[in-house]
Structures are given as C-alpha cells and as structure tokens.
Design an enzyme around this catalytic site. Sequence first.
Site, PDB file in Angstrom:
ATOM      1  N   GLY A   1      -6.741 -55.998  65.666  1.00 53.21           N
ATOM      2  CA  GLY A   1      -5.543 -56.392  66.401  1.00 53.21           C
ATOM      3  C   GLY A   1      -5.861 -57.246  67.603  1.00 53.21           C
ATOM      4  O   GLY A   1      -6.210 -56.727  68.664  1.00 53.21           O
TER       5      GLY A   1
ATOM      6  N   ALA B   1      -4.028 -59.112  69.662  1.00 53.35           N
ATOM      7  CA  ALA B   1      -2.968 -59.497  70.597  1.00 53.35           C
ATOM      8  C   ALA B   1      -3.555 -59.421  72.005  1.00 53.35           C
ATOM      9  O   ALA B   1      -4.763 -59.310  72.182  1.00 53.35           O
ATOM     10  CB  ALA B   1      -1.758 -58.587  70.423  1.00 53.35           C
TER      11      ALA B   1
ATOM     12  N   MET C   1      -3.706 -57.151  74.499  1.00 51.84           N
ATOM     13  CA  MET C   1      -4.528 -55.995  74.869  1.00 51.84           C
ATOM     14  C   MET C   1      -5.815 -55.946  74.059  1.00 51.84           C
ATOM     15  O   MET C   1      -6.890 -55.659  74.601  1.00 51.84           O
ATOM     16  CB  MET C   1      -3.730 -54.700  74.677  1.00 51.84           C
ATOM     17  CG  MET C   1      -2.601 -54.512  75.667  1.00 51.84           C
ATOM     18  SD  MET C   1      -3.175 -54.242  77.363  1.00 51.84           S
ATOM     19  CE  MET C   1      -3.758 -52.553  77.253  1.00 51.84           C
TER      20      MET C   1
ATOM     21  N   ASN D   1      -8.226 -59.323  62.439  1.00 52.77           N
ATOM     22  CA  ASN D   1      -6.778 -59.414  62.605  1.00 52.77           C
ATOM     23  C   ASN D   1      -6.163 -59.753  61.258  1.00 52.77           C
ATOM     24  O   ASN D   1      -6.715 -60.549  60.494  1.00 52.77           O
ATOM     25  CB  ASN D   1      -6.414 -60.488  63.632  1.00 52.77           C
ATOM     26  CG  ASN D   1      -4.986 -60.345  64.120  1.00 52.77           C
ATOM     27  OD1 ASN D   1      -4.727 -59.590  65.051  1.00 52.77           O
ATOM     28  ND2 ASN D   1      -4.053 -61.053  63.496  1.00 52.77           N
ATOM     29  N   ARG D   2      -5.015 -59.138  60.983  1.00 46.51           N
ATOM     30  CA  ARG D   2      -4.366 -59.378  59.688  1.00 46.51           C
ATOM     31  C   ARG D   2      -4.090 -60.859  59.476  1.00 46.51           C
ATOM     32  O   ARG D   2      -4.281 -61.392  58.383  1.00 46.51           O
ATOM     33  CB  ARG D   2      -3.061 -58.572  59.620  1.00 46.51           C
ATOM     34  CG  ARG D   2      -2.380 -58.621  58.260  1.00 46.51           C
ATOM     35  CD  ARG D   2      -1.159 -57.744  58.250  1.00 46.51           C
ATOM     36  NE  ARG D   2      -0.178 -58.176  59.252  1.00 46.51           N
ATOM     37  CZ  ARG D   2       1.000 -57.581  59.430  1.00 46.51           C
ATOM     38  NH1 ARG D   2       1.329 -56.527  58.705  1.00 46.51           N
ATOM     39  NH2 ARG D   2       1.837 -58.025  60.353  1.00 46.51           N
ATOM     40  N   THR D   3      -3.641 -61.545  60.536  1.00 48.33           N
ATOM     41  CA  THR D   3      -3.504 -63.009  60.482  1.00 48.33           C
ATOM     42  C   THR D   3      -4.857 -63.594  60.864  1.00 48.33           C
ATOM     43  O   THR D   3      -5.218 -63.654  62.039  1.00 48.33           O
ATOM     44  CB  THR D   3      -2.412 -63.486  61.465  1.00 48.33           C
ATOM     45  OG1 THR D   3      -1.192 -62.791  61.181  1.00 48.33           O
ATOM     46  CG2 THR D   3      -2.194 -64.986  61.345  1.00 48.33           C
TER      47      THR D   3
ATOM     48  N   SER E   1      -3.926 -47.698  79.703  1.00 50.86           N
ATOM     49  CA  SER E   1      -2.987 -48.235  80.676  1.00 50.86           C
ATOM     50  C   SER E   1      -3.663 -49.232  81.600  1.00 50.86           C
ATOM     51  O   SER E   1      -4.826 -49.084  81.953  1.00 50.86           O
ATOM     52  CB  SER E   1      -2.374 -47.110  81.518  1.00 50.86           C
ATOM     53  OG  SER E   1      -1.498 -47.657  82.495  1.00 50.86           O
TER      54      SER E   1
ATOM     55  N   LYS F   1      -0.500 -40.012  78.189  1.00 51.47           N
ATOM     56  CA  LYS F   1      -0.135 -41.423  78.380  1.00 51.47           C
ATOM     57  C   LYS F   1       1.390 -41.586  78.405  1.00 51.47           C
ATOM     58  O   LYS F   1       1.933 -42.386  79.180  1.00 51.47           O
ATOM     59  CB  LYS F   1      -0.741 -42.273  77.258  1.00 51.47           C
ATOM     60  CG  LYS F   1      -0.314 -43.753  77.252  1.00 51.47           C
ATOM     61  CD  LYS F   1      -0.648 -44.462  78.565  1.00 51.47           C
ATOM     62  CE  LYS F   1      -0.630 -45.969  78.464  1.00 51.47           C
ATOM     63  NZ  LYS F   1       0.589 -46.574  77.988  1.00 51.47           N
TER      64      LYS F   1
ATOM     65  N   HIS G   1       2.525 -40.522  81.746  1.00 52.82           N
ATOM     66  CA  HIS G   1       2.157 -41.623  82.651  1.00 52.82           C
ATOM     67  C   HIS G   1       3.232 -42.704  82.610  1.00 52.82           C
ATOM     68  O   HIS G   1       3.702 -43.185  83.646  1.00 52.82           O
ATOM     69  CB  HIS G   1       0.804 -42.206  82.233  1.00 52.82           C
ATOM     70  CG  HIS G   1       0.504 -43.560  82.797  1.00 52.82           C
ATOM     71  ND1 HIS G   1       1.089 -44.720  82.302  1.00 52.82           N
ATOM     72  CD2 HIS G   1      -0.320 -43.965  83.786  1.00 52.82           C
ATOM     73  CE1 HIS G   1       0.648 -45.758  82.977  1.00 52.82           C
ATOM     74  NE2 HIS G   1      -0.209 -45.340  83.882  1.00 52.82           N
ATOM     75  N   ASN G   2       3.642 -43.094  81.414  1.00 60.27           N
ATOM     76  CA  ASN G   2       4.654 -44.148  81.280  1.00 60.27           C
ATOM     77  C   ASN G   2       6.009 -43.694  81.827  1.00 60.27           C
ATOM     78  O   ASN G   2       6.754 -44.494  82.402  1.00 60.27           O
ATOM     79  CB  ASN G   2       4.790 -44.573  79.817  1.00 60.27           C
ATOM     80  CG  ASN G   2       3.656 -45.480  79.374  1.00 60.27           C
ATOM     81  OD1 ASN G   2       2.556 -45.429  79.917  1.00 60.27           O
ATOM     82  ND2 ASN G   2       3.907 -46.308  78.381  1.00 60.27           N
TER      83      ASN G   2
ATOM     84  N   GLU H   1       5.817 -44.052  85.406  1.00 56.59           N
ATOM     85  CA  GLU H   1       5.896 -45.503  85.652  1.00 56.59           C
ATOM     86  C   GLU H   1       7.365 -45.956  85.670  1.00 56.59           C
ATOM     87  O   GLU H   1       7.780 -46.707  86.564  1.00 56.59           O
ATOM     88  CB  GLU H   1       5.122 -46.232  84.558  1.00 56.59           C
ATOM     89  CG  GLU H   1       5.139 -47.737  84.623  1.00 56.59           C
ATOM     90  CD  GLU H   1       4.445 -48.340  83.397  1.00 56.59           C
ATOM     91  OE1 GLU H   1       5.060 -49.188  82.737  1.00 56.59           O
ATOM     92  OE2 GLU H   1       3.304 -47.940  83.098  1.00 56.59           O
TER      93      GLU H   1
ATOM     94  N   ARG I   1      29.948 -18.201  79.847  1.00 56.36           N
ATOM     95  CA  ARG I   1      29.433 -18.138  78.475  1.00 56.36           C
ATOM     96  C   ARG I   1      29.763 -16.804  77.832  1.00 56.36           C
ATOM     97  O   ARG I   1      30.085 -16.723  76.643  1.00 56.36           O
ATOM     98  CB  ARG I   1      27.909 -18.367  78.463  1.00 56.36           C
ATOM     99  CG  ARG I   1      27.488 -19.757  78.909  1.00 56.36           C
ATOM    100  CD  ARG I   1      25.961 -19.931  78.894  1.00 56.36           C
ATOM    101  NE  ARG I   1      25.470 -20.005  77.521  1.00 56.36           N
ATOM    102  CZ  ARG I   1      24.551 -19.204  77.000  1.00 56.36           C
ATOM    103  NH1 ARG I   1      24.035 -18.229  77.736  1.00 56.36           N
ATOM    104  NH2 ARG I   1      24.149 -19.356  75.756  1.00 56.36           N
TER     105      ARG I   1
ATOM    106  N   HIS J   1      28.110 -14.269  75.021  1.00 56.80           N
ATOM    107  CA  HIS J   1      26.688 -14.624  75.011  1.00 56.80           C
ATOM    108  C   HIS J   1      25.835 -13.708  75.883  1.00 56.80           C
ATOM    109  O   HIS J   1      24.622 -13.871  75.930  1.00 56.80           O
ATOM    110  CB  HIS J   1      26.517 -16.078  75.464  1.00 56.80           C
ATOM    111  CG  HIS J   1      27.047 -17.074  74.480  1.00 56.80           C
ATOM    112  ND1 HIS J   1      26.553 -17.195  73.198  1.00 56.80           N
ATOM    113  CD2 HIS J   1      28.056 -17.984  74.581  1.00 56.80           C
ATOM    114  CE1 HIS J   1      27.216 -18.145  72.564  1.00 56.80           C
ATOM    115  NE2 HIS J   1      28.141 -18.641  73.384  1.00 56.80           N
TER     116      HIS J   1
END
Length: 483
Positions: free
Chosen positions: A10, A12, A14, A33-35, A129, A184, A187-188, A191, A446, A452
């Site tokens: 991959g 790209a 990153m 990479n596939r392409t 990250s 992660k 973390h996001n 963020e 309730r 309940h």
Amino acid sequence: MKKSDIGLIGLAVMGENLVMNMESKGFTVSVYNRTTSKVDAFIGGRAKGKNIVGTYSLKELVDSIAKPRKVMMMIKAGTAVDEMIEQLIPLLDSGDVIIDGGNSHFPDTARRTAYVESKGLLYIGTGVSGGEEGALKGPSMMPGGSFAAWEIVKPIFTSICAKTADGSPCCDWVGENGAGHFVKMVHNGIEYGDMQLICEAYQYMKDYIGLSCDEMHDVFAEWNKGELDSYLIQITADILAYKDTDSTPIVEKILDTAGQKGTGKWTGIAALDEGVPLTLITESVYSRCLSAMKDERVKASKILGGVSAKFSGDKKAEIENLRCALLASKIISYAQGYTLMRSAAKTYGWNLNYGGIALMWRGGCIIRSAFLGKIKDAYDNNPDLENLLLDPYFSAKMISLTPAWRTIVANAVTAGLPVPTFSAALSYFDGLRCSRLPANLLQAQRDYFGAHTYERTDAQRGQFFHTNWTGEGGDTASSQYTV
C-alpha cells in the site's frame, strides 16, 4: 541477494512515508501496490538509490523477505484487509507475521488475529498516529494481537517510532487481539474532542470577544508555551496566521462543514456498549454532524437568529478564563477516554498499561501534549486509578480551573454561542462530583410504568423492591437485567 527486513503493501501517503522512515533507520524494505504503476513511480522517485525493493506480485513480495517474514498492510480498512489476508496466507510459512497498520475497527482485528493464528501465522493490529509527517519522521505506534509476534517486529517498530525527550520510544505492546486498534480508536476519539474544543475556543474569541485571526494566532502561540503545549494548539496557531494570495486569512474561506472517517463514531458506540459516559467525545462527533447540515443551518439562522451579545469587559482576563476552560475540558476528554479503556480491558481481558499508553502518546501522534507526562505519573503512582480526576494533581488542577470554566460556559450560553463540548465536559464534571443524582426519581418512574423495581438506601445493594404505585398494578415485578 540480501533479503528485505520487512515488506509493505500500500503505497499511499502513510505507506510511502513509513517505508522511507524504515529505510532511513537502516532497514531494507520490499514494497508492493495493487496498482503497480505506483511501485514504478515510487522506486523511480523518492525511493531511488535507497534500500527499497519494488515487487509486482504478492508472491514476489513474500519471496523477497527474510524469515520470519513481516508483511505490513497500509490499506483501506474493511473488506480490503480481509481479502488481502486471504491472498497472503497461502504464500506465508508458520511463524510469519501479518501486520495491519490501518485504522481497522478493533472487533475486526480480534477476529482476524484468531483466524490468522488458526493458520499457524501471527497477526498484529497496529494503531499508527501522526499523519504524513509522523509516518516519515516518527509516529506513535500501538501494536496488539499475537504476543509472540512482538519480539519479531519490536526492533523495527521501536526504531521508526517517535521518541520522548529522554529517548523513550512512543511504541510498546498494548495487549491481546484487538487491544492495539482499540487504544488507537480511543486516541482518535480524544483527537475529535481536542479539535472540537479548540474550534469552540476559536469561535468564542472570534464571534464573542471580537478578535482577528492575527490576534487569535498570538493567543494560541502563547498558549502553546504553557500547560496547553500540544501539537493541535501549535498547528492552530499556524493555521490562523496563514494568508491566502490576497493577504487575508485562508481559514475564513474554508467551508464550515466537517468530514469524518468513523473512528470517533466507533469510540462513542464502544462507550455506549460499555456503559461509560463519554459525553465530550460523543458530542464532538455530533458537532461534526451538525456542521454538515450547512443549508439547514443557514436557513435556521435567518429565522431563529444568531449570536445575540458581544463581550465588553477585560479581554485579557477573558482570554485567560478561556485558557482555563480549554485546559479543564481537555483533561475531562482524557479522563473519559481512560475510563473507557479501563472498562473495555475488563470486558475483553486486556492487561493495559495506562501509564505506558500515555508515554506512547507523548510523541509522534496527533494528540501529543505536555500534560500527558502528568497522566503517565498519575497511573505510575496508582495503576488502579478509577478516574484520572481522582489523582491528587488532577483533582487540585480541576478545582482551580472550575471558576473560569463556569464563566466561559455561562457567557457562551447567555450570548447564544454553541459550546457543546465545553458544556458537556462541565456537566460530566458536576455529575461525577455529585454524591446523589436524581436517578432515584428515574428508577421510581421506571417502576411505576414498567415494574422495573429499584434498590433502597436503607437496604443492602442487590436487593430489589417494587411498589404498587396506582393500587392496581399488583405485586408482580419485571426481571433485572442491564442492556
């Protein structure tokens, strides 16, 4: 011919930058990479003359790597990862390692770890990250999955990751199966919360106090020298100072509709599943959703009006109040995130090192900030800390910040200025320190309409009671369960 130390799939942004990072630390890297035209472009461009090997099939990639092979995928999360795993398994041998460095959802990583291990291979789901710059110069890395794989990848991961000021690597083993991608994800989520808090501070200064972008640049630059020192504060200062070709701030020409890729939403859903009040982070996700309703908001502003008041007092004092409110809310965001990780660790049987996670986030990642050192200290002093706000340093800090925080939220509410994450954080803080909440009335409601049942203050916990509120309901009560 010397075999490569690791393979990466991959190319790209990153992926390319991680490869360049690995090679700069002395590792030979095979890429695919596939392409395949991307392989040619990379090998003939940035990778030219470096210890980077271009390959044009998965078999060629695998054959070029030294055993035990390490194959890292930097591809789009979802079915593409499952499809790539299926293609790799027949080409690999027992003990080889597949690494997913994308933003996969942690249940997928848990499932994939079990599946890949059943084939005699090892699997690591690694949260990465730091964005483009972090990938190239040193990201924060959060690996989890097959523990036997950690010693195999550790030399590479700890070499390429960010380092703290004392040289400690911002990478350590997180835990079993999906633990790395869960951390992660949190973390996001933090963020998302940090970004929304900063945006609310920006709008408060611009629309209520009446500061220009240059003045706000100065404020954020000054804040970045103190307790709020962080990557996101730093880049906000940079953004506010950046001018378009006509010498006006480019930020004011950007359409106010925010995008998202799903990790913030996943964090909110995980919190609901765990029964953890992740109010600030969830509100930040909703704020992005509201921003996307641009046409509806423009129409509503013409009918319902907008900000109704302007600040007329001491601007310097109000900016200091805002700094305090931002810091207090930011602490709440981390406290909620850590509470979610503690709950999930119990649910999934992970032995998470909370101080170690703070260390992993000290450098390289998007939420890196100065006070993460204080979080590490808090969990090093008490690994069983129930809530970050109960640590002596943070409890004292929050008490000192609260008056200014209340001033900002009150002023915003009075002026009609939206501060959803500032106010959600404050409500959480007030709820947490309230020894008796009105849930007694809620339980009565309730029990009234659904039998309940409820617990009583004058009986042992675990004993449940039912009242025949209308005289017509009888004594039959509903069974006890929690969704």
